[in-house]
Design a protein around this motif. Structure first.
Motif, PDB file in Angstrom:
ATOM      1  N   THR A  47       4.485  14.653  -9.584  1.00  0.00           N
ATOM      2  CA  THR A  47       3.527  13.552  -9.563  1.00  0.00           C
ATOM      3  C   THR A  47       4.291  12.267  -9.850  1.00  0.00           C
ATOM      4  N   ALA A  70       7.193  11.287   2.536  1.00  0.00           N
ATOM      5  CA  ALA A  70       6.026  10.403   2.509  1.00  0.00           C
ATOM      6  C   ALA A  70       6.344   8.991   2.037  1.00  0.00           C
ATOM      7  N   THR A  71       7.316   8.847   1.143  1.00  0.00           N
ATOM      8  CA  THR A  71       7.533   7.547   0.514  1.00  0.00           C
ATOM      9  C   THR A  71       8.917   6.951   0.750  1.00  0.00           C
ATOM     10  N   TRP A  93      -1.064   3.203  -8.976  1.00  0.00           N
ATOM     11  CA  TRP A  93      -1.097   4.253  -7.960  1.00  0.00           C
ATOM     12  C   TRP A  93      -0.455   5.505  -8.522  1.00  0.00           C
ATOM     13  N   ASP A 128       0.847  -1.191   0.000  1.00  0.00           N
ATOM     14  CA  ASP A 128       0.000   0.000   0.000  1.00  0.00           C
ATOM     15  C   ASP A 128       0.886   1.245   0.000  1.00  0.00           C
ATOM     16  N   PHE A 129       0.961   1.913  -1.136  1.00  0.00           N
ATOM     17  CA  PHE A 129       1.831   3.082  -1.261  1.00  0.00           C
ATOM     18  C   PHE A 129       1.422   4.202  -0.311  1.00  0.00           C
ATOM     19  N   ASP A 130       0.143   4.272   0.038  1.00  0.00           N
ATOM     20  CA  ASP A 130      -0.313   5.293   0.985  1.00  0.00           C
ATOM     21  C   ASP A 130       0.087   4.982   2.424  1.00  0.00           C
ATOM     22  N   ALA A 131       0.535   3.764   2.673  1.00  0.00           N
ATOM     23  CA  ALA A 131       0.934   3.362   4.025  1.00  0.00           C
ATOM     24  C   ALA A 131       2.448   3.274   4.184  1.00  0.00           C
ATOM     25  N   LYS A 157       0.112   9.840  -7.360  1.00  0.00           N
ATOM     26  CA  LYS A 157      -0.118  10.874  -6.361  1.00  0.00           C
ATOM     27  C   LYS A 157       0.760  12.087  -6.649  1.00  0.00           C
TER      28      LYS A 157
END
Length: 76
Positions: free
Chosen positions: A41, A68-69, A55, A22-25, A57
């Motif tokens: 982006t 974030a990543t 995905w 999960d890239f958002d996690a 973002k």
């Protein structure tokens, strides 16, 4: 063992595995970002452990992206 040409393959794969794909996690890298606005982006398409990934973002700048990543988009 990671394959491919990612410059930080092992830490990127480790982080993505810890997030369950999960890239958002992603755990990212904490810190303070004071860089000016320079939107970026990033996109991830493919498979993670047999499951499709699509995905995308937008981040305010590369510093926020990295916070974030972590290593996952270190080449961006």
């Amino acid at each position: 063992m990671p394959r491919g040409t990612h410059p930080l393959a092992l830490p990127a794969c480790t982080a993505l595995s810890a997030a369950g794909g999960d890239f958002d996690a992603l755990p990212g890298q904490p810190g303070v970002c004071r860089d000016p606005y320079a939107a970026i982006t990033v996109t991830a398409r493919g498979e993670f452990r047999g499951h499709p990934v699509d995905w995308r973002k937008k981040f305010v700048n590369r510093c926020i992206l990295r916070a974030a990543t972590g290593a996952v988009f270190a080449f961006a």
